[in-house]
Design a protein around this motif. Structure first.
Motif, PDB file in Angstrom:
ATOM      1  N   GLY A 189      14.844  32.777  36.868  1.00  0.00           N
ATOM      2  CA  GLY A 189      13.768  31.811  36.943  1.00  0.00           C
ATOM      3  C   GLY A 189      13.662  31.093  38.275  1.00  0.00           C
ATOM      4  N   LYS A 190      14.699  31.194  39.106  1.00  0.00           N
ATOM      5  CA  LYS A 190      14.674  30.535  40.417  1.00  0.00           C
ATOM      6  C   LYS A 190      14.286  31.508  41.521  1.00  0.00           C
ATOM      7  CE  LYS A 190      18.345  27.431  38.891  1.00  0.00           C
ATOM      8  NZ  LYS A 190      19.776  27.054  39.033  1.00  0.00           N
ATOM      9  N   LEU A 269      10.509  23.680  45.229  1.00  0.00           N
ATOM     10  CA  LEU A 269      11.862  23.153  45.094  1.00  0.00           C
ATOM     11  C   LEU A 269      12.671  23.397  46.362  1.00  0.00           C
ATOM     12  CD1 LEU A 269      12.841  23.988  41.399  1.00  0.00           C
ATOM     13  CD2 LEU A 269      11.971  21.854  42.372  1.00  0.00           C
ATOM     14  N   ARG A 270      12.463  24.541  46.986  1.00  0.00           N
ATOM     15  CA  ARG A 270      13.141  24.787  48.256  1.00  0.00           C
ATOM     16  C   ARG A 270      12.734  23.747  49.296  1.00  0.00           C
ATOM     17  NH1 ARG A 270      16.012  28.792  50.422  1.00  0.00           N
ATOM     18  NH2 ARG A 270      15.564  30.246  48.709  1.00  0.00           N
ATOM     19  N   GLN A 271      11.449  23.383  49.316  1.00  0.00           N
ATOM     20  CA  GLN A 271      10.987  22.389  50.273  1.00  0.00           C
ATOM     21  C   GLN A 271      11.615  21.028  50.004  1.00  0.00           C
ATOM     22  OE1 GLN A 271       8.804  23.035  53.020  1.00  0.00           O
ATOM     23  NE2 GLN A 271       9.802  21.096  53.553  1.00  0.00           N
ATOM     24  N   GLN A 296      19.482  31.618  52.834  1.00  0.00           N
ATOM     25  CA  GLN A 296      19.587  32.808  51.993  1.00  0.00           C
ATOM     26  C   GLN A 296      20.042  32.500  50.573  1.00  0.00           C
ATOM     27  OE1 GLN A 296      18.471  35.691  53.202  1.00  0.00           O
ATOM     28  NE2 GLN A 296      18.050  34.616  55.119  1.00  0.00           N
ATOM     29  N   GLY A 297      20.214  31.217  50.261  1.00  0.00           N
ATOM     30  CA  GLY A 297      20.731  30.847  48.948  1.00  0.00           C
ATOM     31  C   GLY A 297      19.649  30.445  47.969  1.00  0.00           C
ATOM     32  N   LEU A 298      20.077  29.960  46.817  1.00  0.00           N
ATOM     33  CA  LEU A 298      19.143  29.469  45.802  1.00  0.00           C
ATOM     34  C   LEU A 298      18.277  28.359  46.381  1.00  0.00           C
ATOM     35  CD1 LEU A 298      21.426  29.189  42.623  1.00  0.00           C
ATOM     36  CD2 LEU A 298      19.612  30.865  43.031  1.00  0.00           C
ATOM     37  N   PRO A 299      17.018  28.277  45.979  1.00  0.00           N
ATOM     38  CA  PRO A 299      16.138  27.231  46.508  1.00  0.00           C
ATOM     39  C   PRO A 299      16.468  25.844  45.998  1.00  0.00           C
ATOM     40  CG  PRO A 299      15.010  28.471  44.791  1.00  0.00           C
ATOM     41  CD  PRO A 299      16.302  29.191  45.052  1.00  0.00           C
TER      42      PRO A 299
END
Length: 380
Positions: A189-190, A269-271, A296-299
């Motif tokens: 989901g991410k 969410l990354r932002q 390169q990781g989860l947002p």
């Protein structure tokens, strides 16, 4: 999570667990009181319940790029992990007793493997990771032997957010005819997931990481594979997991999966996460260290060490800020995170680590306030 609760607390621990989305609650509620039949019965209430479980299975499958027949409902991610590790060990005995994993896996994998080592003579190779927490696919290839029966490497690390090269590992395993499992509890989901493209044979899902209740999970099992069940009894879940289906929770996981599908790829969410880290860098400069690879990781995840401080003590002195010093499964430990240790992080730096993870209900104002609280405490 209610608005009243959020006023009292800034919740930045979505990797530990998520609140159940009100839309998920609405979807599951009728199956407690109105459509309460046993899915194995033939009359109306049972048939409606059966159809609801089938629909939920399709919703989960769609999120993973799988077929509904490949989705098994479980009680949690840990059960899914245990079912794969122990089930493969039993069904693949004729081929061998060697399993490959990484040093930074979830305890549900590591403890299951320790059990097999102690009681069934399974030999396990624990692969190292680099300073970002990455497994090198070349190490996987080099570790495979004629008697290797399984490779299990998590999709994304729960503490630092590192996303592993799952497709590259899947290709290696496929070429070598070795079964491949990934615990994707933190990734589902991410980030987009397509099990066929990744060439995985098994994939773990944990419901409470995607706004479904605790107590529901799923396991993707590629069609055609046989896996010894953990639970024996009647023929529920196509004979792979005995026990009357948990219809409300199955429905909840399906609804949650559909909502997550609509939100991919989580750019907002990354932002938010990146802005939060940028604020921390502006305030603290070289007093902090980012653990892992944000790009390169989860947002959703940022693991930050506050140099010269103890992460647990910071959180103790900020009761209005909910974060953790590592994974929730290790939060009570006074030792440094095994994940950070495996990454080669200096113990004194690791002691100051705090994992912040954002989610569906995180706001910019909450993050601004969290930075303010941290600045007031540490620079006071």
């Amino acid at each position: 999570m209610t608005k009243e609760r959020r006023k009292d607390m800034i919740y930045l621990d979505y990797n530990a667990t998520t609140p159940v989305d009100p839309r998920v609650v609405k979807a599951m509620t009728p199956y407690f009181t109105e459509i309460f039949g046993n899915p194995s019965t033939l009359y109306g209430l049972g048939a409606h319940a059966h159809d609801a479980v089938a629909h939920a299975r399709q919703q989960v499958a769609h999120l993973l790029g799988a077929q509904a027949s490949e989705i098994l409902f479980t009680s949690c991610g840990s059960e899914s992990d245990n079912m794969v590790v122990k089930g493969v060990a039993l069904t693949q005995q004729a081929k061998g007793k060697h399993i490959i994993t990484s040093q930074i896996e979830h305890p549900a994998i590591l403890e299951a493997l320790h059990f097999l080592e102690q009681h069934f003579g399974i030999e396990v190779t624990y692969l190292p990771v680099d300073h970002h927490g990455l497994v090198d696919p070349a190490d996987v290839a080099a570790a495979i032997r004629p008697d290797t029966i399984l490779v299990t490497v998590m999709f994304a690390n729960n503490e630092v957010g590192t996303i592993q090269p799952i497709k590259a590992i899947g290709e290696i395993c496929h070429q070598q005819h070795v079964l491949f499992h990934t615990d994707a509890s933190q990734a589902v989901g991410k980030v987009p997931i397509d099990v066929a493209d990744l060439q995985v044979d098994f994939l773990t899902v944990a419901g409470h990481k995607i706004y479904a209740p605790k107590g529901i999970g799923a396991l993707y099992i590629r069609d055609g594979l046989q896996l010894e069940p953990l639970l024996h009894g009647a023929s529920q879940e196509n004979g792979r997991r005995a026990g009357t289906e948990n219809v409300p929770y199955d429905v909840a996981l399906g609804a949650a999966a559909e909502l997550m599908q609509a939100e991919l790829p989580q750019a907002h969410l990354r932002q938010l996460r990146d802005d939060f880290v940028a604020q921390l860098r502006k305030v603290f400069g070289d007093e902090i260290q980012v653990n892992g690879d944000l790009a390169q990781g989860l947002p959703t995840t940022a693991n930050i060490s506050f140099l010269g401080h103890n992460g647990a003590e910071i959180l103790r002195d900020l009761p209005g800020l909910a974060a953790t010093t590592g994974s929730a499964c290790h939060a009570g430990s006074k030792k440094i995170s095994p994940v950070l240790a495996a990454m080669g992080v200096d113990p004194q730096i690791a002691a100051g680590a705090i994992r912040f993870s954002v989610g569906r209900y995180t706001t910019q104002s909450e993050l601004d306030h969290a930075v303010h609280l941290l600045e007031n405490l540490i620079h006071s």
